[in-house]
Structure formats: structure tokens, C-alpha cells
Design an enzyme around this catalytic site. Structure first.
Site, short mmCIF file in Angstrom:
data_model
loop_
_atom_site.label_atom_id
_atom_site.label_comp_id
_atom_site.label_asym_id
_atom_site.label_seq_id
_atom_site.Cartn_x
_atom_site.Cartn_y
_atom_site.Cartn_z
N LYS A 18 0.91 15.56 -5.05
CA LYS A 18 0.26 14.32 -4.62
C LYS A 18 -1.24 14.54 -4.63
O LYS A 18 -1.70 15.68 -4.47
CB LYS A 18 0.71 13.95 -3.21
CG LYS A 18 0.48 12.50 -2.86
CD LYS A 18 1.63 11.64 -3.34
CE LYS A 18 1.39 10.17 -3.13
NZ LYS A 18 2.62 9.39 -3.38
N ASP B 4 -0.46 5.05 -6.23
CA ASP B 4 0.03 4.96 -4.86
C ASP B 4 -0.89 3.93 -4.19
O ASP B 4 -1.49 3.11 -4.90
CB ASP B 4 -0.02 6.34 -4.15
CG ASP B 4 0.76 6.37 -2.84
OD1 ASP B 4 1.99 6.52 -2.87
OD2 ASP B 4 0.15 6.22 -1.76
P1 NDP Z 1 -0.74 -0.95 -2.55
O1 NDP Z 1 -2.10 -0.39 -2.46
O2 NDP Z 1 -0.36 -1.77 -3.72
O3 NDP Z 1 -0.42 -1.82 -1.24
C1 NDP Z 1 -0.49 -1.25 0.02
C2 NDP Z 1 -0.18 -2.32 1.05
O4 NDP Z 1 -0.06 -1.71 2.32
C3 NDP Z 1 -1.30 -3.34 1.18
O5 NDP Z 1 -0.78 -4.56 1.60
C4 NDP Z 1 -2.17 -2.71 2.27
O6 NDP Z 1 -2.98 -3.62 2.98
C5 NDP Z 1 -1.11 -2.14 3.19
N1 NDP Z 1 -1.66 -1.00 3.91
C6 NDP Z 1 -2.14 0.15 3.37
N2 NDP Z 1 -2.61 0.95 4.32
C7 NDP Z 1 -2.42 0.29 5.48
C8 NDP Z 1 -2.70 0.62 6.82
N3 NDP Z 1 -3.26 1.78 7.15
N4 NDP Z 1 -2.35 -0.30 7.78
C9 NDP Z 1 -1.78 -1.48 7.43
N5 NDP Z 1 -1.49 -1.84 6.17
C10 NDP Z 1 -1.81 -0.95 5.22
O7 NDP Z 1 0.24 0.29 -2.38
P2 NDP Z 1 1.79 0.40 -2.74
O8 NDP Z 1 2.48 -0.88 -2.55
O9 NDP Z 1 1.89 1.09 -4.05
O10 NDP Z 1 2.27 1.45 -1.64
C11 NDP Z 1 2.85 1.05 -0.40
C12 NDP Z 1 3.64 2.20 0.18
O11 NDP Z 1 4.69 2.56 -0.72
C13 NDP Z 1 2.85 3.50 0.43
O12 NDP Z 1 3.40 4.14 1.56
C14 NDP Z 1 3.16 4.32 -0.82
O13 NDP Z 1 3.00 5.68 -0.57
C15 NDP Z 1 4.61 3.94 -1.04
N6 NDP Z 1 5.13 4.15 -2.38
C16 NDP Z 1 4.55 3.60 -3.47
C17 NDP Z 1 5.09 3.79 -4.72
C18 NDP Z 1 4.52 3.15 -5.95
O14 NDP Z 1 5.13 3.32 -7.01
N7 NDP Z 1 3.42 2.44 -5.87
C19 NDP Z 1 6.29 4.63 -4.92
C20 NDP Z 1 6.88 5.10 -3.70
C21 NDP Z 1 6.30 4.87 -2.49
P3 NDP Z 1 -4.58 -3.62 2.73
O15 NDP Z 1 -4.75 -4.25 1.39
O16 NDP Z 1 -5.15 -4.40 3.85
O17 NDP Z 1 -5.02 -2.16 2.76
O1 2IT Z 2 5.27 8.00 -3.57
C1 2IT Z 2 5.63 7.90 -4.75
O2 2IT Z 2 6.74 8.26 -5.14
C2 2IT Z 2 4.66 7.34 -5.71
N1 2IT Z 2 3.58 6.93 -5.33
C3 2IT Z 2 5.01 7.28 -7.18
C4 2IT Z 2 4.81 8.61 -7.83
C5 2IT Z 2 4.96 8.62 -9.32
O3 2IT Z 2 4.67 9.69 -9.88
O4 2IT Z 2 5.35 7.63 -9.93
#
Ligand code: NDP
Ligand code: 2IT
Length: 452
Positions: free
Chosen positions: A132, A172
Site C-alpha cells: 500500500k 484508493d
Molecule cells: P473515494 O476517494 O472515491 O471516496 C471516499 C469517500 O469516503 C468520500 O465520500 C469521502 O468523503 C469519504 N471519506 C474519506 N475519508 C473520510 C473521513 N476521514 N471521514 C469521513 N468520510 C471520509 O475512495 P474510495 O471510494 O475508493 O474508497 C472508500 C473506502 O473503500 C476506503 O476505505 C478504501 O480504502 C476502500 N477501498 C477502495 C477500493 C477501491 O478500489 N477504490 C478497493 C477496496 C477498498 P470526502 O470527499 O469528504 O473526503
Molecule cells: O484497498 C484496496 O483493495 C484497494 N484500494 C484496491 C487495490 C488494487 O490494487 O486494486
């Protein structure tokens, strides 16, 4: 002394060592503790893991990189951020895992995420190790050109540490298609090579269909499988979703397709409650709001005349399904009790480590169907694995073919967890199911490969 007690003493000793060696990294400690507790029964049955000190080795990253990222804003002002890449474990494949750009990022966050990634990636059944990275850079309020200059500077150091057979980052929080594009461009310029060193690439330059949708879709595919195991499904169910980014957006779309109704979304300023359901043109609005205009979720409430709850999380809303899709520790013990009192049927972790240990304990002890993050959000990295395969083959698969592969992987994750639950006689405990299934695969690989 009973074997159980001896093993418990061992894992407590390892936990204390981790805390002493990594002071202040509370999220990392939390992630370690959960896995150590889950694997105790495995260590009782597998003295070979204890003898080879697999656990002591697995909690220590293979390599940790920290670097300076200087960049210039649109007014000529100079800024310095910190970049990270933790290459945690490569026993079963090249390091794989996302990059997070968020002001809260520090080494402890990257290490917790990298540690979780080891087991998540193993669960997918694909050959990917765990890693990561990211930065404490805050993309919010920055112009496109500022984001581009930051990404170029970040990659100017990261490029020497990654490679399609070494380490393949992805997105992420705060890193989506735009950022992957700028970083890929810089990598290509620096190396004069077009290789699949990042996933989540654009469709026209090596990206995979379904990767944007994959985490949200995968979450719902897994939940659907678990609900079916209970004789029910998504039809007519009310879901509370947190976050409004990549994972939340596509979880909502898939729930709508399966006949459920999503009534909440959030961002760091608060949540919206729309009893009519976030579908059709309302879902389209969220997509434009978040991905094009990069605005706040509050605007949704103004547009559609529904409630906005400032600085609150959606867990007080009555729902059948709760899907935390924002960030770590966003659902605590009190939130869990409220959800349970309101009759929640199932919880699925779209985000990484969104539930606190107290919340998980409350869900498990109240027999709430609980899909832990390592399994529930594995669809994203799984489809990244499929992107890597397509890059190696120099081919691209259709949407239907890729989606079917993703679904198959999520169904297999459900089966692997269920098998473990049966072997270790822990009915309903998918937390242990996921942790043990992932651990066994990596531990065996480490054992086979000797003391490295
Ligand atoms: P994005 O940046 O697209 O969206 C993140 C969302 O979460 C936004 O709505 C953001 O709000 C909110 N958020 C982030 N930090 C905080 C915080 N500290 N408090 C409140 N709200 C918060 O990210 P993703 O959708 O990609 O990721 C969301 C989660 O999913 C994370 O935990 C990530 O690690 C996990 N994840 C993502 C994957 C992927 O493929 N993208 C794969 C597996 C897991 P704001 O805009 O106000 O910051
Ligand atoms: O938390 C996760 O699994 C991710 N942000 C996606 C990682 C990836 O390599 O697609």
C-alpha cells in the site's frame, strides 16, 4: 497448560512486540490484533507455523519507503508532502495495493492497509502480494494542474520502486482515474516503457472494463451470496451506505439493479437521507457531483429536497443493510448497537477496517450477518488482478466476461470462508473465516520458500 493458552500467550507477545516496534501507529496495531486473534486456532493446529516464526515475520513489512514530494501550486507557491510505499509481503505474487491521497495519511495508516491487503489479495485466489502507498497530500480544492504536478512529482520517486513483476499500485481514497492517468504518464516518460505498472488505467490505454465498478459490485455480489445463504436477497431491502466515492457509487448502482433501495450517502461533512431512494437520475446526479464537479454531498439534499445531517454518520437511520464505504473506524460500538436495535439484518464492509473492534464484537455476538472488509471489498483488487492478466496477454476482455470473472471470485471467497468456518467450528464468524483463509495461503507459501 492447554495449547490454547500457550498460543494466546504467543500472540499477545507478538502483539506487544509490534506495538513497541511501531509506536503510535494505532490503526496498524488494530489491524494486527484482529488477525492475531483470528489465527490462534490455526497456530494450535499448525506447530510448523509457530516453529518457522511465520507470524513474527508476517507482521514485519518486507520493505518500507518514505520520500519527499515537492510540488508547485498554480500561484508558484512551493509545497512539500510525504510519499509512502510499504511493500509488505510478496510470498504469493508481486506487491499489489492502492495509493491513498488524504491529509490523514501517515506510516501507520499505510501499514494497516498494506497488512490487510496481504490477506485480502490471498483470498481472491490470484497471485498478488500485499502493499500500500500514498501521501498526506489533500487533493480537495486543488486544480487539475496542481493534482497533475503533484502526481508527476510523486511518481518521479515511486517509479524506481515499482514494476509489473515487482509492485503494481492502484487507486484508493483520493486516487481515481485522473490521478492514475497522470502517474502512468510520468512513469512512461521516465522509463520509456509501456507496461502495466498501475491498475485502474483508462480504457483506451491498458485499463480493464469493470475495474471502476469492481469494488462496489464485488461487495454486493458477496453480500448477495451471504443473504442467499440465509434464504433471502436484496429485493425490497433498505440499505444505508456511507461515503459517496468510488466504492459507494457502484455499490448503490448494483443494489438498485438487484431491487434494493439505498437511502443514505455521506462525505466528511455529513450524510443525506433520501427515503425515496438514490436511483435513476438521482444516482446520475451523484456521479456528476462527485466525479465531474467534485462537489459536496450536501448539494444533493438541496437539489432533491431531502435531509442533510451535518457532521453526522448515517447509522441512526433504520435499515436492513448497513454498508460502510468511506473510511476506517467510521462505525463504532454505539453505532452498531443502534443499528442492531433498529433491526439491521446484515453489514458489509466496503471500506477498509470501517468497523471498530467493539462494533464487530456487537455484530458477531448478536448474530448479525457480517461481511468483513478483507472479503467484502476484495472485488476491486481482484479486478486489478484481471487487469494485470489482460496486460500480460495484451488482450482485453468484454464487460460481461470480466464481470462474470469478478462474480465468480466473490462466490469463491464466500466458499473459502464458509469452509474455514466449518473446519474450525465457528458458525457465522466470517471475520475468522476471511483472516484464516488468507493467512493459510500466505503462511504456506512462506514456509515453502524458506527463511527469507
Ligand atoms: P473515494 O476517494 O472515491 O471516496 C471516499 C469517500 O469516503 C468520500 O465520500 C469521502 O468523503 C469519504 N471519506 C474519506 N475519508 C473520510 C473521513 N476521514 N471521514 C469521513 N468520510 C471520509 O475512495 P474510495 O471510494 O475508493 O474508497 C472508500 C473506502 O473503500 C476506503 O476505505 C478504501 O480504502 C476502500 N477501498 C477502495 C477500493 C477501491 O478500489 N477504490 C478497493 C477496496 C477498498 P470526502 O470527499 O469528504 O473526503
Ligand atoms: O484497498 C484496496 O483493495 C484497494 N484500494 C484496491 C487495490 C488494487 O490494487 O486494486
Amino acid at each position: 497448560m492447554l495449547i490454547k493458552e500457550i498460543v494466546n500467550m504467543l500472540t499477545e507477545k507478538i502483539y506487544d512486540q509490534v506495538v513497541n516496534r511501531n509506536p503510535g501507529e494505532v490503526e496498524f496495531h488494530q489491524a494486527i490484533k484482529e488477525v492475531l486473534e483470528s489465527i490462534e486456532p490455526v497456530l494450535g493446529r499448525h506447530p510448523e507455523f509457530v516453529e518457522a516464526k511465520i507470524v513474527e515475520r508476517i507482521v514485519e513489512p518486507e520493505r518500507q519507503l518514505m520520500f519527499r514530494v515537492p510540488w508547485m501550486d498554480d500561484n508558484g507557491g512551493i509545497h512539500v508532502n510525504r510519499g509512502f510505499r510499504v511493500q509488505f509481503n510478496s510470498a504469493i505474487g508481486p506487491y499489489k495495493g492502492g495509493l491513498r491521497f488524504h491529509p490523514s495519511v501517515y506510516l501507520g495508516i499505510i501499514k494497516f492497509l498494506g497488512f490487510e491487503q496481504i490477506f485480502k489479495n490471498a483470498l481472491t485466489g490470484l497471485p498478488m502480494g500485499g502493499g500500500k502507498g500514498g501521501s498526506d497530500f489533500n487533493p480537495k480544492g486543488k486544480s487539475d494542474t496542481e493534482v497533475m504536478r503533484f502526481c508527476q512529482s510523486f511518481m518521479s520517486e515511486l517509479f524506481r520502486h515499482i514494476g509489473h513483476n515487482t509492485d503494481v499500485p492502484a487507486g484508493d481514497i483520493g486516487v481515481g482515474g485522473r490521478e492514475i492517468g497522470y502517474m502512468f504518464g510520468q512513469y512512461r516518460k521516465l522509463t520509456n516503457a509501456f507496461t502495466g505498472i498501475l491498475t485502474g488505467k483508462g480504457r483506451g490505454w491498458g485499463g480493464s472494463l469493470v475495474r471502476p465498478e469492481a469494488t462496489g459490485y464485488g461487495l454486493i455480489y458477496l453480500m448477495d451470496e451471504m443473504l442467499k445463504g440465509m434464504g433471502t436477497d436484496f429485493a425490497g431491502k433498505i440499505a444505508a451506505v456511507s461515503g459517496s466515492g468510488n466504492v459507494a457509487q457502484y455499490a448503490v448502482q448494483k443494489i438498485n439493479q438487484l431491487g434494493g433501495k439505498v437511502v443514505t450517502l455521506s462525505d466528511s461533512n455529513g450524510f443525506i437521507h433520501d427515503p425515496q431512494g438514490i436511483s435513476g437520475d438521482r444516482w446520475d446526479y451523484v456521479m456528476t457531483l462527485k466525479n465531474v464537479r467534485r462537489g459536496r454531498i450536501k448539494e444533493y439534499a438541496q437539489e432533491f429536497g431531502c435531509e442533510f445531517h451535518e457532521c453526522k454518520r448515517p447509522w441512526g437511520v433504520k435499515c436492513d443493510l448497513a454498508l460502510p464505504c468511506a473510511t476506517q473506524n467510521e462505525l463504532d460500538g454505539d453505532d452498531a448497537k443502534t443499528l442492531i436495535a433498529n433491526g439491521v439484518l446484515a453489514v458489509g464492509e466496503g471500506a477498509n477496517m470501517p468497523s471498530t473492534p467493539e462494533a464487530i464484537e456487537a455484530f458477531l455476538s448478536n448474530n448479525i450477518l457480517f461481511a468483513p472488509a478483507k472479503a467484502a471489498n476484495a472485488g476491486g483488487v481482484a479486478t486489478s488482478g484481471l487487469e494485470m492478466s489482460q496486460n500480460s496477454l495484451r488482450l482485453s476482455w468484454s464487460f460481461e466476461e470480466t464481470d462474470a470473472k469478478l462474480k465468480n471470485i466473490m462466490v469463491n471467497i464466500y466458499k473459502s470462508m464458509s469452509e474455514i468456518i466449518e473446519t474450525y467450528d465457528m458458525p457465522g464468524n466470517y471475520v475468522a473465516g476471511a483472516n484464516i483463509a488468507g493467512f493459510m495461503k500466505v503462511a504456506n507459501a512462506m514456509l515453502d520458500q524458506g527463511l527469507i
